[in-house]
Design a protein around this motif. Structure first.
Motif, short mmCIF file in Angstrom:
data_model
loop_
_atom_site.label_atom_id
_atom_site.label_comp_id
_atom_site.label_asym_id
_atom_site.label_seq_id
_atom_site.Cartn_x
_atom_site.Cartn_y
_atom_site.Cartn_z
N PRO A 147 49.11 20.37 30.16
CA PRO A 147 48.30 19.72 29.14
C PRO A 147 47.12 18.99 29.77
CG PRO A 147 50.65 19.32 28.80
CD PRO A 147 50.49 19.97 30.14
N SER A 148 45.92 19.34 29.36
CA SER A 148 44.74 18.76 29.98
C SER A 148 44.59 17.30 29.58
CB SER A 148 43.48 19.53 29.52
OG SER A 148 43.35 19.49 28.12
N LEU A 149 44.04 16.50 30.51
CA LEU A 149 43.81 15.10 30.24
C LEU A 149 42.33 14.84 30.05
CD1 LEU A 149 46.16 13.42 32.88
CD2 LEU A 149 46.58 13.70 30.45
N ALA A 150 42.01 14.06 29.02
CA ALA A 150 40.64 13.65 28.80
C ALA A 150 40.25 12.69 29.92
CB ALA A 150 40.50 12.98 27.43
N PRO A 151 38.93 12.47 30.15
CA PRO A 151 38.51 11.56 31.22
C PRO A 151 39.17 10.19 31.13
CG PRO A 151 36.65 12.81 30.43
CD PRO A 151 37.80 13.16 29.53
N PRO B 206 58.84 13.59 31.54
CA PRO B 206 57.48 13.53 32.09
C PRO B 206 56.49 14.44 31.35
CG PRO B 206 59.07 13.53 33.87
CD PRO B 206 59.86 13.75 32.61
N SER B 207 56.87 15.68 31.10
CA SER B 207 55.94 16.60 30.42
C SER B 207 55.68 16.13 28.99
CB SER B 207 56.50 18.02 30.42
OG SER B 207 57.76 18.08 29.76
N ASP B 208 56.70 15.61 28.31
CA ASP B 208 56.53 15.10 26.94
C ASP B 208 55.65 13.86 26.94
OD1 ASP B 208 58.07 17.11 25.86
OD2 ASP B 208 59.91 15.90 25.77
N LEU B 209 55.81 13.00 27.94
CA LEU B 209 55.00 11.79 28.01
C LEU B 209 53.53 12.14 28.21
CD1 LEU B 209 54.67 8.75 28.09
CD2 LEU B 209 55.31 8.77 30.51
N ARG B 210 53.24 13.13 29.06
CA ARG B 210 51.85 13.54 29.24
C ARG B 210 51.26 14.08 27.95
NH1 ARG B 210 54.40 15.64 33.77
NH2 ARG B 210 54.05 14.37 35.62
N ARG B 211 52.05 14.88 27.22
CA ARG B 211 51.56 15.40 25.93
C ARG B 211 51.38 14.27 24.92
NH1 ARG B 211 54.71 20.06 27.42
NH2 ARG B 211 56.64 19.12 26.62
N TYR B 212 52.28 13.29 24.97
CA TYR B 212 52.19 12.16 24.04
C TYR B 212 50.94 11.32 24.33
CZ TYR B 212 53.69 8.06 21.34
OH TYR B 212 53.75 7.03 20.44
N LYS C 184 48.16 12.42 25.62
CA LYS C 184 47.04 13.23 25.15
C LYS C 184 46.93 13.17 23.63
CE LYS C 184 45.14 17.93 25.65
NZ LYS C 184 44.95 18.28 24.25
N TRP C 185 48.08 13.34 22.95
CA TRP C 185 48.07 13.33 21.48
C TRP C 185 47.64 11.96 20.95
CZ3 TRP C 185 50.77 10.34 17.94
CH2 TRP C 185 50.69 10.75 16.61
N THR C 186 48.17 10.89 21.53
CA THR C 186 47.84 9.55 21.06
C THR C 186 46.35 9.27 21.22
OG1 THR C 186 50.04 8.69 21.63
CG2 THR C 186 48.26 7.08 21.40
N THR C 187 45.79 9.64 22.36
CA THR C 187 44.36 9.41 22.61
C THR C 187 43.50 10.18 21.61
OG1 THR C 187 44.84 9.13 24.96
CG2 THR C 187 42.54 9.53 24.35
N GLU C 188 43.83 11.45 21.40
CA GLU C 188 43.05 12.27 20.47
C GLU C 188 43.21 11.81 19.03
OE1 GLU C 188 44.51 16.14 21.34
OE2 GLU C 188 43.24 16.41 23.12
N THR C 189 44.44 11.41 18.66
CA THR C 189 44.70 10.98 17.28
C THR C 189 43.98 9.68 16.96
OG1 THR C 189 46.86 12.08 17.28
CG2 THR C 189 46.51 10.36 15.64
N LYS C 190 43.98 8.74 17.91
CA LYS C 190 43.27 7.48 17.68
C LYS C 190 41.76 7.72 17.59
CE LYS C 190 46.56 4.22 19.69
NZ LYS C 190 46.81 3.22 20.76
N ALA C 191 41.27 8.67 18.38
CA ALA C 191 39.84 8.98 18.34
C ALA C 191 39.45 9.57 16.99
CB ALA C 191 39.48 9.94 19.47
N GLU C 192 40.33 10.40 16.42
CA GLU C 192 40.02 11.07 15.16
C GLU C 192 40.29 10.21 13.93
OE1 GLU C 192 41.19 15.16 12.67
OE2 GLU C 192 41.94 14.84 14.72
N TYR C 193 41.42 9.46 13.95
CA TYR C 193 41.84 8.72 12.76
C TYR C 193 41.65 7.20 12.87
CZ TYR C 193 44.04 13.06 11.23
OH TYR C 193 44.26 14.36 10.84
N GLY C 194 41.28 6.72 14.03
CA GLY C 194 41.11 5.28 14.21
C GLY C 194 42.36 4.60 14.70
N ASN C 195 43.51 4.99 14.16
CA ASN C 195 44.81 4.46 14.60
C ASN C 195 45.91 5.39 14.14
OD1 ASN C 195 45.54 3.66 11.82
ND2 ASN C 195 44.01 2.03 12.12
#
Length: 287
Positions: A23-27, A130-136, A138-149
């Motif tokens: 899973p790719s990580l944003a900067p 570990p793999s689930d935490l990395r995906r989480y 990534k998902w949390t960062t992208e979701t907050k960026a799109e929905y605010g929270n």
């Protein structure tokens, strides 16, 4: 005291997986993980992983706690001076330790361990693979960026359309009395459990009464939740059902989603059709 198997090896693996396919990580996420790596080297060079501060004692499978006399960090709050206050996903010490491992090195929580964790209120010890935490992350960062929270995401995609947006107007002032006021869902991001253990979250639009200090449940609201857990989950499982269900509710200072009250329920050896029955959408949930 928690001890990683090989601290130097863990640090090497953490740095190595920054460049490993997956899973790719944003900067911003990469900065967080790099900080975790630096913190790992600084803190664990002596060979010991510090256990997070123990929380007030938890009695039973509900949430009875002695109220603390000092500030308790919120869930995921990082006291490391290098951590960014506004980081998309502040890492706890346990998160950093998990990220230093592979899925093969990770030890899943079994039922006996979960009972002890809840009994002692060591909720900070609950870990994802570990793999689930990395995906989480990534998902949390992208979701907050799109929905605010995260709350806005839940309202849009998970909670009943009939509820609308906060502040909600519940059908009953008593939590879990009216089926239209609560929604049972499987946790989208469960912890790293042994096979056979399922993680359920019960969301309620009726507020669960708490004290005015740290937001711990009152004696009356704790009894209301316990009674609901028994009649909805335990009784459905028949004789011995009380040995297959444990639950907890984070007090306000530990909640990652504070706008909508919710209770966590862990069950073991429950058939998929029963899980589906519990989590199905009712007509009263539809707009």
């Amino acid at each position: 005291m928690l001890r990683p198997t090989h601290n130097i090896k863990g640090l090497h693996l953490l740095r190595q997986r920054l460049s490993t396919p997956g899973p790719s990580l944003a900067p911003a996420q990469r900065v967080i993980v790099e900080q975790a790596s630096a913190s790992f080297a600084r803190r664990f060079s002596g060979g010991t992983l510090k256990k997070p501060q123990r929380q007030p004692h938890h009695r039973g499978t509900g949430a009875t706690r002695d109220l603390p006399g000092k500030h308790i960090p919120a869930m995921g709050e990082n006291t490391d001076t290098l951590a960014q206050v506004d980081a998309p996903f502040p890492l706890t010490e346990v998160d950093k330790w998990v990220l230093s491992q592979t899925d093969e090195e990770f030890k899943c929580h079994d039922w006996d361990e979960l009972c002890v964790i809840l009994q002692n209120n060591d909720l900070h010890l609950l870990k994802r693979k570990p793999s689930d935490l990395r995906r989480y992350i990534k998902w949390t960062t992208e979701t907050k960026a799109e929905y605010g929270n995260i709350t806005n995401f839940l309202i849009t995609h998970r909670l009943p359309k009939a509820w609308g947006k906060p502040p909600f107007t519940p059908a009953s002032s008593i939590p879990f009395e009216n089926p239209s006021d609560y929604r049972v869902l499987m946790n989208d991001w469960p912890y790293g459990f042994a096979p056979g253990i399922s993680h359920i979250v019960v969301w309620t639009r009726t507020p669960i009464a708490t004290d005015d200090t740290v937001g711990d449940m009152t004696h009356q609201s704790r009894k209301i939740v316990a009674d609901f857990i028994k009649r909805f989950f335990v009784d459905r499982l028949g004789p011995g059902g009380e040995k297959k269900v444990i639950w907890f509710k984070n007090w306000v200072a530990l909640q990652s989603v504070r706008t909508v009250d919710h209770v966590h329920v862990l069950v073991r050896d429950v058939e998929p059709q029963v899980l589906e029955e519990w989590s199905r959408e009712l007509e009263c949930h539809k707009a």
